[in-house]
Write a protein that holds these residues in place. Structure first.
Motif, PDB file in Angstrom:
ATOM      1  N   UNK A  29       6.475 -19.074  -5.182  1.00 20.95           N
ATOM      2  CA  UNK A  29       6.895 -18.255  -4.053  1.00 20.95           C
ATOM      3  C   UNK A  29       6.239 -16.893  -4.210  1.00 20.95           C
ATOM      4  N   UNK A  30       5.331 -16.583  -3.287  1.00 22.59           N
ATOM      5  CA  UNK A  30       4.635 -15.302  -3.365  1.00 22.59           C
ATOM      6  C   UNK A  30       5.130 -14.405  -2.248  1.00 22.59           C
ATOM      7  N   UNK A  31       5.530 -13.200  -2.578  1.00 22.88           N
ATOM      8  CA  UNK A  31       5.979 -12.256  -1.567  1.00 22.88           C
ATOM      9  C   UNK A  31       4.921 -11.177  -1.367  1.00 22.88           C
ATOM     10  N   UNK A  32       4.513 -10.997  -0.115  1.00 14.94           N
ATOM     11  CA  UNK A  32       3.548  -9.950   0.214  1.00 14.94           C
ATOM     12  C   UNK A  32       4.309  -8.736   0.716  1.00 14.94           C
ATOM     13  N   UNK A  33       4.118  -7.620   0.047  1.00 12.13           N
ATOM     14  CA  UNK A  33       4.769  -6.383   0.452  1.00 12.13           C
ATOM     15  C   UNK A  33       3.716  -5.369   0.843  1.00 12.13           C
ATOM     16  N   UNK A  34       4.166  -4.364   1.554  1.00 16.85           N
ATOM     17  CA  UNK A  34       3.238  -3.288   1.895  1.00 16.85           C
ATOM     18  C   UNK A  34       3.632  -2.645   3.204  1.00 16.85           C
ATOM     19  N   UNK A  35       3.115  -1.424   3.430  1.00 15.34           N
ATOM     20  CA  UNK A  35       3.446  -0.741   4.684  1.00 15.34           C
ATOM     21  C   UNK A  35       2.891  -1.497   5.886  1.00 15.34           C
ATOM     22  N   UNK A  36       3.439  -1.227   7.070  1.00  9.58           N
ATOM     23  CA  UNK A  36       2.936  -1.908   8.255  1.00  9.58           C
ATOM     24  C   UNK A  36       1.503  -1.469   8.505  1.00  9.58           C
ATOM     25  N   UNK A  37       0.691  -2.415   8.962  1.00 10.79           N
ATOM     26  CA  UNK A  37      -0.718  -2.121   9.175  1.00 10.79           C
ATOM     27  C   UNK A  37      -1.551  -2.330   7.925  1.00 10.79           C
ATOM     28  N   UNK A  38      -0.926  -2.846   6.863  1.00 10.40           N
ATOM     29  CA  UNK A  38      -1.693  -3.034   5.630  1.00 10.40           C
ATOM     30  C   UNK A  38      -2.468  -4.344   5.633  1.00 10.40           C
ATOM     31  N   UNK A  39      -2.236  -5.212   6.635  1.00 12.63           N
ATOM     32  CA  UNK A  39      -2.997  -6.458   6.746  1.00 12.63           C
ATOM     33  C   UNK A  39      -2.276  -7.689   6.239  1.00 12.63           C
ATOM     34  N   UNK A 232       9.738  -8.476 -11.533  1.00 14.40           N
ATOM     35  CA  UNK A 232      10.369  -7.614 -12.522  1.00 14.40           C
ATOM     36  C   UNK A 232       9.456  -6.464 -12.942  1.00 14.40           C
ATOM     37  N   UNK A 233       8.216  -6.815 -13.283  1.00 16.59           N
ATOM     38  CA  UNK A 233       7.278  -5.781 -13.739  1.00 16.59           C
ATOM     39  C   UNK A 233       6.922  -4.808 -12.631  1.00 16.59           C
ATOM     40  N   UNK A 234       6.537  -5.371 -11.454  1.00 11.66           N
ATOM     41  CA  UNK A 234       6.047  -4.514 -10.374  1.00 11.66           C
ATOM     42  C   UNK A 234       7.129  -3.538  -9.925  1.00 11.66           C
ATOM     43  N   UNK A 235       8.367  -4.035  -9.802  1.00 16.73           N
ATOM     44  CA  UNK A 235       9.418  -3.154  -9.310  1.00 16.73           C
ATOM     45  C   UNK A 235       9.864  -2.156 -10.371  1.00 16.73           C
ATOM     46  N   UNK A 241      -0.185   4.538  -7.827  1.00 18.83           N
ATOM     47  CA  UNK A 241       0.520   5.591  -7.088  1.00 18.83           C
ATOM     48  C   UNK A 241       1.027   5.083  -5.748  1.00 18.83           C
ATOM     49  N   UNK A 242       0.153   4.303  -5.072  1.00 16.47           N
ATOM     50  CA  UNK A 242       0.529   3.841  -3.741  1.00 16.47           C
ATOM     51  C   UNK A 242       1.734   2.907  -3.798  1.00 16.47           C
ATOM     52  N   UNK A 243       1.782   2.052  -4.828  1.00 16.75           N
ATOM     53  CA  UNK A 243       2.936   1.169  -4.983  1.00 16.75           C
ATOM     54  C   UNK A 243       4.184   1.995  -5.241  1.00 16.75           C
ATOM     55  N   UNK A 244       4.047   2.978  -6.098  1.00 15.89           N
ATOM     56  CA  UNK A 244       5.193   3.845  -6.418  1.00 15.89           C
ATOM     57  C   UNK A 244       5.713   4.522  -5.160  1.00 15.89           C
ATOM     58  N   UNK A 245       4.773   5.069  -4.381  1.00 17.94           N
ATOM     59  CA  UNK A 245       5.164   5.796  -3.172  1.00 17.94           C
ATOM     60  C   UNK A 245       5.890   4.863  -2.208  1.00 17.94           C
ATOM     61  N   UNK A 246       5.345   3.633  -2.069  1.00 17.32           N
ATOM     62  CA  UNK A 246       5.958   2.692  -1.135  1.00 17.32           C
ATOM     63  C   UNK A 246       7.351   2.286  -1.612  1.00 17.32           C
ATOM     64  N   UNK A 247       7.435   1.959  -2.901  1.00 21.94           N
ATOM     65  CA  UNK A 247       8.711   1.484  -3.432  1.00 21.94           C
ATOM     66  C   UNK A 247       9.769   2.576  -3.392  1.00 21.94           C
ATOM     67  N   UNK A 248       9.357   3.811  -3.591  1.00 23.42           N
ATOM     68  CA  UNK A 248      10.342   4.883  -3.569  1.00 23.42           C
ATOM     69  C   UNK A 248      10.951   5.024  -2.169  1.00 23.42           C
ATOM     70  N   UNK A 249      10.202   4.582  -1.163  1.00 23.33           N
ATOM     71  CA  UNK A 249      10.740   4.680   0.199  1.00 23.33           C
ATOM     72  C   UNK A 249      11.666   3.517   0.531  1.00 23.33           C
ATOM     73  N   UNK A 250      11.332   2.318   0.016  1.00 25.21           N
ATOM     74  CA  UNK A 250      12.112   1.153   0.445  1.00 25.21           C
ATOM     75  C   UNK A 250      13.231   0.777  -0.530  1.00 25.21           C
ATOM     76  N   UNK A 251      13.145   1.212  -1.767  1.00 20.14           N
ATOM     77  CA  UNK A 251      14.180   0.796  -2.720  1.00 20.14           C
ATOM     78  C   UNK A 251      15.457   1.618  -2.545  1.00 20.14           C
TER      79      UNK A 251
END
Lengths: 251, 294
Positions: A29-39, A232-235, A241-251
């Motif tokens: 099970x692969x989950x794709x995350x990312x801001x809208x418009x990321x493809x 577990x690792x990613x979260x 930096x970009x992952x950190x910025x995104x996660x800080x907004x959604x978590x």
């Protein structure tokens, strides 16, 4: 099950996918995350050839998606061949896209009957089982307009499963739902992953689901894969930096 | 307050007065020949003409609808040659008067005296015959009317197809349906809501357009009347007789169209066309409720 090599996709001059490479194992099970418009959604639509890729290679179950390779050249497959390949991949959409002129069970049996996969009796029987799986046995003869969003999405999942796919694609399956209805759809998806062992690629904003059910998390931004890893690792320790910025907004 | 409506009253009086003048003149002018109209209204020749008119309307609309759907699907094809061919057809048949097309088909034997079916460019012929005997006035009429109608129906069907949400095509494609299967089972049934009302309009329009066929001496309603007045010179009463029948049939068709439109219009965007009585009743309540809100 799915292998992407340097997949590029352009809409006119806008490059939406800038070289996506990833691999999905059977049962993963692969989950794709990312801001809208990321493809993310575009990439998902490329996997069953709803969008044509401009360059790179995309394989499902070892076979090229939408093309046939002869020597160095790629030839696009005929409409009916593409359709036959798509039948092996289920897809669930953000806005459900149930057929409004058919009842729930008619939605589920339409494709198996039309593509002559089953007799009417067989199709109805397995459709009943699928509707039971998604908890809607009592709504078989109801039209989509009389179902809640969560119920519609569950019928849509049953419809996709009716073709007995080897891979399921979920394109933000809970984004159009009222918050109190998100849980029932995620429950069905969770059961699909754990009880059936279905290979799934899920574009989602549901971090909880990705953390709990996902085997792999892929973080995409601006048409590229920024970070991949176990949830577990990613979260817990995002490296970019970009992952950190995104996660800080959604978590 | 009566003062506020004084203008409305003046207009009403003027209209009523004009109406009385017109009715009086129509009723008392003996040249209208109402007695003759009554005599011919149910005469066998007029009734036969009416039957032919109905037949022409039905057959031409059937050709127009079937060919129109094919042309609309072709027009939306990703293949530019297929889409272009359909575009050319629509351009040509909408761009020339239908009267000219009727004449053209009736004179086709001047262009192709001999018609044959076989393999072109010197291949063997399977069947062949004289164009004059193959293209009868009836065939010329339905070819002209039907092929012309197809161009208009194509645009109506295309608008209907475009009105269906793209997500429907996505979902059907993702399930493994081909383009044609998707069109037939998913898109067209939903496009009906948009297609049906203007098709009713086209049918009413076609009923009257069939009168143009009189120019190739085919005895539909108008030409039947003309044949009679060619002998007895009672032009006005016979034209009135034909007009009364056109009005009767268009009225019936309009009533039918009203009910069909009401049936399909009720569906609202999310509802399919197979509404049950309960759904109808519910949506009826909802509409009334919304109407009651300030």
């Amino acid at each position: 099950m799915v292998r992407a090599e340097e997949v590029h996709k352009r809409f006119g001059r806008l490059e939406v996918l800038k070289g996506i490479s990833l691999e999905v194992q059977p049962g993963e099970v692969m989950c794709l995350l990312g801001p809208s418009g990321s493809g993310k959604s575009t990439f998902l639509r490329c996997i069953n050839h709803l969008e044509k890729i401009n360059s790179g290679r995309l394989y499902v179950d070892g076979e090229l998606v939408g093309y046939r390779q002869q020597g160095d050249k790629l030839h696009e497959l005929h409409d009916s061949e593409v359709a036959r390949k798509r039948a092996e991949i289920g897809m669930v959409f953000q806005r459900f896209n149930l057929f409004p002129h058919m009842t729930a069970i008619e939605n589920v049996i339409e494709a198996p009957l039309l593509l002559k996969r089953k007799t009417k009796a067989q199709a109805r029987q397995s459709a009943q089982q699928l509707l039971a799986l998604v908890g809607l046995s009592d709504r078989a003869d109801t039209y989509p307009s009389q179902l809640s969003g969560g119920q519609q999405q569950r019928v849509a999942i049953a419809r996709a499963l009716a073709m007995e796919p080897k891979l399921m694609l979920f394109d933000e399956p809970t984004s159009a739902l009222d918050p109190e209805l998100v849980g029932e759809v995620l429950d069905v998806m969770r059961r699909l992953a754990t009880e059936v062992g279905m290979t799934m690629i899920v574009v989602t904003h549901e971090i909880g689901f990705a953390r709990e059910v996902g085997d792999t998390v892929v973080f995409m931004d601006d048409g590229v894969v920024v970070e991949t890893g176990a949830p577990r690792e990613v979260f817990a320790n995002p490296r970019h930096e970009r992952t950190k910025a995104f996660l800080s907004k959604v978590l | 307050m009566p003062v506020r409506h004084s203008g409305r009253w003046v207009v009403a009086v003027v209209v009523a007065f004009l109406l009385v003048v017109i009715v009086h003149s129509v009723a008392t002018n003996p040249r209208f020949g109402w007695g003759t109209v009554g005599h011919y209204l149910f005469s066998s020749r007029i009734l036969h003409g009416l039957l032919v008119t109905l037949e022409l309307t039905a057959v031409s609309m059937a050709i127009g609808i079937v060919l129109g759907i094919v042309l609309a699907v072709m027009r939306l094809s990703p293949n530019p040659l297929v889409a272009g061919a359909s575009g050319f057809y629509i351009w040509f048949f909408r761009g020339t008067p239908v009267l000219v097309q009727i004449l053209f088909w009736s004179f086709i034997s001047a262009l192709y005296p001999k018609l044959s079916l076989g393999i072109p460019f010197g291949g063997p012929e399977l069947v062949h015959g004289n164009a004059n005997s193959i293209i009868t006035p009836f065939l010329a009429a339905i070819l002209a009317l039907g092929l012309n109608e197809a161009a208009y129906m194509a645009e109506i069907v295309r608008a209907g197809i475009i009105s269906v949400d793209e997500g429907q095509t996505d979902a059907a494609s993702a399930l493994g349906m081909t383009r044609l299967q998707t069109m037939r089972r998913i898109v067209l049934p939903q496009a009906m809501r948009v297609i049906i009302p203007p098709t009713g309009n086209e049918t009413i329009s076609m009923l009257k357009t069939t009168s143009l066929v009189s120019v190739i001496a085919y005895p539909e309603l108008l030409y039947s009347a003309q044949l009679i007045y060619a002998v007895n010179y009672l032009q006005i009463p016979l034209l009135l007789t034909a007009s009364i029948w056109y009005l009767v049939v268009t009225t019936i068709l309009s009533i039918g169209q009203y009910y069909i439109e009401r049936h399909y219009g009720r569906g609202a965007s999310s509802r399919g066309n197979e509404t049950t009585l309960l759904q109808r009743w519910r949506s009826g309540l909802m509409i009334r409720h919304e109407g009651a809100a300030p």
